[in-house]
Every structure is written in structure tokens, then in C-alpha cells.
Design a protein around this motif. Structure first.
Motif, PDB file in Angstrom:
ATOM      1  N   ALA A 132       9.782  -5.648   9.821  1.00 57.81           N
ATOM      2  CA  ALA A 132       8.591  -5.177  10.389  1.00 57.81           C
ATOM      3  C   ALA A 132       7.954  -4.313   9.474  1.00 57.81           C
ATOM      4  N   LYS A 133       6.781  -3.816   9.841  1.00 51.98           N
ATOM      5  CA  LYS A 133       6.012  -2.257   9.086  1.00 51.98           C
ATOM      6  C   LYS A 133       5.253  -0.938  10.014  1.00 51.98           C
ATOM      7  N   PRO A 134       5.475  -0.558   9.602  1.00 46.22           N
ATOM      8  CA  PRO A 134       5.195   0.538  10.657  1.00 46.22           C
ATOM      9  C   PRO A 134       3.187   0.656  10.381  1.00 46.22           C
ATOM     10  N   ARG A 135       2.991   1.347  11.351  1.00 50.53           N
ATOM     11  CA  ARG A 135       1.684   1.117  11.064  1.00 50.53           C
ATOM     12  C   ARG A 135       0.238   2.558  11.691  1.00 50.53           C
ATOM     13  N   SER A 136      -0.189   2.459  11.463  1.00 52.34           N
ATOM     14  CA  SER A 136      -1.454   3.562  11.882  1.00 52.34           C
ATOM     15  C   SER A 136      -1.930   3.914  13.378  1.00 52.34           C
ATOM     16  N   SER A 137      -1.970   2.481  13.404  1.00 56.29           N
ATOM     17  CA  SER A 137      -2.836   2.551  15.518  1.00 56.29           C
ATOM     18  C   SER A 137      -2.357   1.616  15.511  1.00 56.29           C
ATOM     19  N   ASP A 138      -1.825   1.235  16.827  1.00 61.76           N
ATOM     20  CA  ASP A 138      -1.197   0.370  17.795  1.00 61.76           C
ATOM     21  C   ASP A 138      -2.217  -0.402  17.960  1.00 61.76           C
ATOM     22  N   ILE A 139      -3.390  -0.555  17.642  1.00 62.88           N
ATOM     23  CA  ILE A 139      -4.307  -1.831  18.360  1.00 62.88           C
ATOM     24  C   ILE A 139      -5.921  -2.094  16.737  1.00 62.88           C
ATOM     25  N   GLU A 140      -5.986  -3.405  16.883  1.00 62.40           N
ATOM     26  CA  GLU A 140      -7.220  -3.827  16.008  1.00 62.40           C
ATOM     27  C   GLU A 140      -8.160  -4.253  16.368  1.00 62.40           C
ATOM     28  N   THR A 141      -9.877  -3.705  16.742  1.00 64.87           N
ATOM     29  CA  THR A 141     -10.786  -4.252  17.417  1.00 64.87           C
ATOM     30  C   THR A 141     -11.153  -5.544  15.373  1.00 64.87           C
ATOM     31  N   ARG A 142     -12.033  -6.453  16.081  1.00 60.04           N
ATOM     32  CA  ARG A 142     -12.682  -7.637  15.509  1.00 60.04           C
ATOM     33  C   ARG A 142     -13.623  -7.973  15.872  1.00 60.04           C
ATOM     34  N   ASP A 143     -14.513  -7.412  15.782  1.00 54.91           N
ATOM     35  CA  ASP A 143     -16.020  -8.659  15.856  1.00 54.91           C
ATOM     36  C   ASP A 143     -16.032  -8.373  18.199  1.00 54.91           C
ATOM     37  N   GLY A 144     -15.726  -7.179  18.038  1.00 54.34           N
ATOM     38  CA  GLY A 144     -15.495  -6.877  19.674  1.00 54.34           C
ATOM     39  C   GLY A 144     -14.433  -7.054  21.215  1.00 54.34           C
ATOM     40  N   VAL A 145     -13.395  -7.663  19.805  1.00 55.38           N
ATOM     41  CA  VAL A 145     -11.462  -7.828  20.773  1.00 55.38           C
ATOM     42  C   VAL A 145     -11.139  -6.720  20.008  1.00 55.38           C
ATOM     43  N   GLU A 245      26.728  -9.094  -8.506  1.00 57.03           N
ATOM     44  CA  GLU A 245      26.234  -8.101  -7.021  1.00 57.03           C
ATOM     45  C   GLU A 245      24.604  -7.885  -6.980  1.00 57.03           C
ATOM     46  N   PHE A 246      24.509  -8.300  -5.835  1.00 56.91           N
ATOM     47  CA  PHE A 246      22.679  -9.171  -4.998  1.00 56.91           C
ATOM     48  C   PHE A 246      22.791  -8.829  -3.934  1.00 56.91           C
ATOM     49  N   PHE A 247      22.447  -7.194  -3.285  1.00 52.31           N
ATOM     50  CA  PHE A 247      22.596  -6.558  -2.130  1.00 52.31           C
ATOM     51  C   PHE A 247      21.074  -6.388  -1.095  1.00 52.31           C
ATOM     52  N   SER A 248      20.983  -7.071  -0.145  1.00 54.30           N
ATOM     53  CA  SER A 248      19.736  -6.931   0.629  1.00 54.30           C
ATOM     54  C   SER A 248      19.668  -4.978   1.452  1.00 54.30           C
ATOM     55  N   ALA A 249      18.245  -5.338   1.728  1.00 57.30           N
ATOM     56  CA  ALA A 249      18.001  -3.941   1.816  1.00 57.30           C
ATOM     57  C   ALA A 249      16.403  -4.123   3.149  1.00 57.30           C
ATOM     58  N   HIS A 250      16.419  -2.889   4.200  1.00 58.53           N
ATOM     59  CA  HIS A 250      15.143  -3.155   4.726  1.00 58.53           C
ATOM     60  C   HIS A 250      15.082  -1.747   5.157  1.00 58.53           C
ATOM     61  N   GLU A 251      13.572  -1.586   5.890  1.00 60.95           N
ATOM     62  CA  GLU A 251      13.318  -0.667   6.304  1.00 60.95           C
ATOM     63  C   GLU A 251      13.925  -0.843   7.731  1.00 60.95           C
ATOM     64  N   ALA A 252      14.570   0.169   7.932  1.00 58.40           N
ATOM     65  CA  ALA A 252      15.165   0.824   9.811  1.00 58.40           C
ATOM     66  C   ALA A 252      14.538   0.792  10.665  1.00 58.40           C
ATOM     67  N   LEU A 253      13.474   0.186  11.394  1.00 55.77           N
ATOM     68  CA  LEU A 253      12.329   0.714  11.676  1.00 55.77           C
ATOM     69  C   LEU A 253      12.916   0.376  13.131  1.00 55.77           C
ATOM     70  N   LEU A 254      13.072  -0.864  13.121  1.00 53.87           N
ATOM     71  CA  LEU A 254      13.153  -1.322  15.128  1.00 53.87           C
ATOM     72  C   LEU A 254      14.324  -1.107  15.167  1.00 53.87           C
ATOM     73  N   LEU A 255      14.879  -0.142  16.130  1.00 57.82           N
ATOM     74  CA  LEU A 255      16.462   0.587  16.652  1.00 57.82           C
ATOM     75  C   LEU A 255      16.760  -0.311  17.302  1.00 57.82           C
ATOM     76  N   GLU A 256      16.479  -0.749  18.403  1.00 60.99           N
ATOM     77  CA  GLU A 256      16.815  -1.943  19.557  1.00 60.99           C
ATOM     78  C   GLU A 256      17.332  -2.989  18.947  1.00 60.99           C
ATOM     79  N   TYR A 257      16.969  -3.987  17.329  1.00 59.41           N
ATOM     80  CA  TYR A 257      17.216  -4.806  16.707  1.00 59.41           C
ATOM     81  C   TYR A 257      18.925  -4.160  15.739  1.00 59.41           C
ATOM     82  N   GLU A 258      18.372  -3.084  15.246  1.00 60.48           N
ATOM     83  CA  GLU A 258      19.778  -2.360  14.151  1.00 60.48           C
ATOM     84  C   GLU A 258      20.873  -1.944  14.875  1.00 60.48           C
ATOM     85  N   ARG A 259      20.457  -1.052  16.480  1.00 62.40           N
ATOM     86  CA  ARG A 259      21.862  -1.185  17.614  1.00 62.40           C
ATOM     87  C   ARG A 259      22.352  -2.026  18.004  1.00 62.40           C
TER      88      ARG A 259
END
Length: 468
Positions: A132-145, A245-259
Motif C-alpha cells: 500500500a502507498k499513501p497518495r497526495s490525491s484521491d484521483i488521477e486525470t489522464r486525457d480528460g478521464v 536472521e531476516f525480518f519483514s517490514a512494511h508501512e502499516a497503512l491500511l488499518l482494516e488489514y492490520e487490525r
């Protein structure tokens, strides 16, 4: 990643949580959580979450505690954290070869750092959950779409169509499945002999021999070989270097998934987020009253917080009080991401104003996110020289403050991509066209990752010499 079978059931969901604990774990729902998907079918989401609540854990509580101990060592200068992997993992790239190359690259960087600076390296992959990645905008526009923005494979698809960009809750379950298979393969690589330090030359096979750092690494590997032969002649037992030893990590962004992937540890009755060993809160969601801070304050994993150039000492102290009220070494890591142009101005002030009030916190440098630019050819990129400039500023600030530079947090791939300008391979703006493959942010390629490791080893060795 060493799997201790005796700990398999520690966080497998067999213990009952108190009503107070459950209520606390769900408090974030009333806090207007930011950067969350918008699902149109509540019943569909509920069905997926119910399935996730019953799946086996991806990691175990004992492993998370083990990592906490390793990070605590880094806070004292007795180890160095190396966290590396994709900006945003994709389902399509979760192949054996690509996973192996990412693991190889981290292992090679760790070998360079360990040998060059004589310090143990805590190896963490931004893998098996960084979807998952945070975004600065909820929408994206290309060629009027106009369509919803791509938020990572765990939410929607990168293809620019209405169906692909729909926020699909079934992707949560698929992310779990891909994470599980990725972790299984990492465990096989790191415990089955692939990570044996006596195979240090083998890790270089398959990479381009024309790259200047290939030869520099081979020279270091020959020195390691000589040291190991001397130890062998002295009768040393090499079992300890056969696995890592090799550990895993990620940004805990989507709270429904983490919960949904939070379980109660049967040893202690404490909640652990079993989606990954190390979880972090991003710059966009680290507000003291945010849902993300509240949720991660309640799980017992080691956690990190990204601090950008506007972060103040008051904010850092308040976050530490909220997330690590007991001052437990290894629990909290501050990951600074300020930019090469301002780190020498901002970080010294931050460290000076905090002073000696957070001795248990581990300080780690993310030199990637503050140095993003757009090339003249239209590519989102970074300059290798800026990335290393921020690393140098990070070490200098800690040197002057008398604090510990505890680690590095970077976006990399084991593939020969061309996404970041410069470095010994001298990628220019036209060169970006050759193999620009990232779906979100640009990553260091294998050669640039090794080049970084050699330079960081020099900084770390200098710090060791001057601070003992």
C-alpha cells in the motif's frame, strides 16, 4: 529469518483478549483514519475481513520480540539496521527470482557493512507486506478521464481503467497470500544455506560483471574468504554463519488489514500485529491524534515513525510518549527523511532540542523520500548524489550531537533497473528510459545499492573510530 518451532503458537490467535484490549484495538475507527480505501460494498469487505481474522499469522510474537532486541542493540551503537526493498511491492513481481535478487542485494550490502565497519547488521526487508502507498490525491486525470489514484496492489490495479482502479477488498486477502509465499521463500533462502557467508561469491552471480561495484564487491569477498580460511584453520565452528536472521517490514497503512491480522500472544496476553515484524507510520499519518498512531500504540511490535523536515522536537517527544511510554529499547525507531538540501540544517536542531531525553530510541535515515525530483524527460526520479548527501548529513548530525546513527531505510531492487540518476554507472536522463519499471517511486538498482553500502561502511567505520 530463524523460525523457532516452539514459538509457532505464540501469536496464532489461541488466546482470548480482554474486552478492554479489544475495545482499545478498535478505537481508531472513530478517529477519521486517513489514506484508507473507499470500498463500495460493506458486505464484501466484511466477508474478506472475517476470513483474514481466521488465517494463520505471517510472523510470530517471539520473532517480533527478537527483532526488538536487535534494534535495541542498534540504539546503543552495538549493531546497525539495514532495511531495504521495494517502494511498493507488486503481486506480479512476487516471483522466486525477483525475491531472491532482493534478498541477495540486502545480504551483499550487509556483508559490506559488517566487514567494512566491524558491526553486526540487522537485516530487514521491505517485503511481504509493502503493498500500500499513501497518495497526495484521491484521483488521477489522464486525457480528460478521471479515476481513483493507484494506491498499491493491495487496493487496486495500476492499469488506468475504471474496473482496474476500483478499490477491491479481495485484494486484501490476496496480499496476505502473496506475503505468506514471499515469507516462506525468504525463510528458505536465509535458513537453508543460501545465506551462508562462505557463499559470499555466489551472491554476485547473475549480476552484470561490467558494473564497477561488482569488482569492488568481489575483492571484499576474497578478503572475507581469507578470513574464513584462517578461522577454519583455527578450528572455528561455522554453524552460526550458515543462516541469517531476516525480518519483514512494511508501512502499516491500511488499518482494516492490520487490525484483522492482530492476534493475542498466548504467553503474555498482549496484542501483536502478525502481518510483519516491524511496522512504521508514514509522514502523512503520524499526527499525535491520528488513527495510525492510536492503533500502533496498542500492539507490541517494534515500530517506526517517519519524521520529515518539518518535524519538531515537541512532536517527536509527544510521539515517543504515546508510542513508547515505558521507554523500552528497540520499541521505537525514528526514521528521518528530510532531503539533502535541508538535513544539515534541520536534523541538528531536532537532535539538540531533544537532547538526552530519548536514549532508548533508534535513529534511522531514509535518504530517499526527501530527494524526489522530476527529470526533464518526465520521469519521477532521484539523484544518487543527493541520496548519499543526505546519508552524509545524517552521520554528521549524529556525530556532532553525540548520538547514535542507528541504521538505513532505503528503496531498492535487485534488478538492473534505471530509475535513479547518477552513481558509478552514470545513469543520465536519457538512460532512465532504458528500464524504468517502478509503479510508484524510483529505486536504487543492485549496483547503486552496493555503491551505497561501501560509502555507508566508510561513514560507519569513521563513527566507530571517533565514538569507540
Amino acid at each position: 529469518m530463524s523460525l523457532n518451532i516452539s514459538r509457532v503458537y505464540e501469536a496464532a490467535g489461541h488466546a482470548e483478549a480482554s474486552a478492554e484490549t479489544v475495545e482499545g484495538l478498535d478505537a481508531w475507527r472513530g478517529m477519521n483514519p486517513q489514506q484508507q480505501p473507499t470500498y463500495t460494498d460493506p458486505a464484501e469487505l466484511a466477508e474478506v475481513l472475517e476470513r483474514l481474522r481466521s488465517v494463520p499469522p505471517l510472523i510470530f510474537a517471539g520473532e517480533a520480540d527478537q527483532l526488538k532486541d536487535r534494534i535495541a542493540a542498534a540504539s546503543r551503537g552495538d549493531a546497525f539496521v539495514l532495511a531495504g526493498g521495494d517502494c511498493a511491492e507488486s503481486f506480479a513481481d512476487a516471483t522466486a527470482d525477483k525475491i531472491r535478487r532482493r534478498v541477495q542485494t540486502v545480504l551483499q550490502m550487509a556483508a559490506v557493512l559488517t566487514y567494512g565497519a566491524s558491526v553486526p547488521v540487522v537485516k530487514i526487508g521491505r517485503m511481504a507486506g509493502q503493498f500500500a502507498k499513501p497518495r497526495s490525491s484521491d484521483i488521477e486525470t489522464r486525457d480528460g478521464v478521471t479515476l481513483p489514484s493507484y494506491r498499491g496492489d493491495i487496493v487496486n490495479d495500476h492499469e488506468f481503467t475504471a474496473e482496474a482502479r476500483r478499490h477491491d477488498p479481495h485484494r486484501l486477502l490476496y496480499a496476505y497470500q502473496v506475503s505468506s509465499s514471499t515469507l516462506n521463500l525468504i525463510r528458505a533462502f536465509t535458513t537453508g544455506g543460501f545465506a551462508d557467508l562462505r557463499l559470499v561469491h555466489e551472491w554476485n552471480r547473475g549480476f552484470l560483471a561490467s558494473n564497477p561495484n561488482y569488482h569492488r564487491y568481489e575483492q571484499l569477498a576474497r578478503e572475507i574468504d581469507r578470513a574464513l580460511k584462517f578461522m577454519d584453520a583455527c578450528g572455528a565452528d561455522f554453524d552460526a554463519i550458515r543462516s541469517v536472521e531476516f525480518f519483514s517490514a512494511h508501512e502499516a497503512l491500511l488499518l482494516e488489514y492490520e487490525r484483522a491480522l492482530t492476534r493475542i500472544d498466548s504467553r503474555t496476553g498482549d496484542p501483536y500485529d502478525v502481518s510483519g515484524h516491524f511496522l512504521w507510520i508514514g509522514e502523512r499519518t503520524r499526527q499525535l491524534d491520528s488513527a495510525h498512531v492510536d492503533f500502533l500504540s496498542r500492539v507490541k511490535n517494534p515500530i517506526g515513525v517517519k519524521l520529515g523536515p518539518t518535524a519538531t522536537a515537541a512532536e517527536a517527544l509527544a510521539l515517543a510518549d504515546r508510542l513508547d511510554p515505558e521507554g523500552e529499547p528497540g520499541r521505537l525507531t525514528f526514521i528521518t527523511r528530510m532531503g539533502a538540501g535541508v538535513i544539515r540544517e534541520r536534523l541538528p536542531v531536532l537532535l539538540a532540542e531533544i537532547g538526552d531525553r530519548l536514549p532508548q530510541v533508534t535513529w534511522v535515515c531514509d535518504p530517499m523520500h526527501g530527494n524526489t525530483i522530476t527529470s526533464n524527460t518526465g520521469y519521477k526520479t532521484r539523484r544518487f548524489e543527493d541520496v548519499m548527501g543526505e546519508v552524509a548529513g545524517f552521520f554528521d548530525a549524529h556525530h556532532d550531537a553525540g548520538t547514535i546513527p542507528g541504521g538505513l531505510h532505503i528503496e531498492l531492487t535487485g534488478d538492473d533497473v534505471t530509475e535513479i540518476l547518477g552513481g558509478a554507472s552514470e545513469i543520465d536522463e536519457e538512460g532512465l528510459r532504458r528500464r524504468y519499471e517502478t509503479l510508484v517511486d524510483p529505486r536504487l538498482n543492485h549496483d547503486q545499492s552496493l555503491e551505497m553500502a561501501f560509502q555507508v561502511a566508510e561513514h560507519l567505520a569513521e563513527h566507530q573510530r571517533t565514538h569507540g
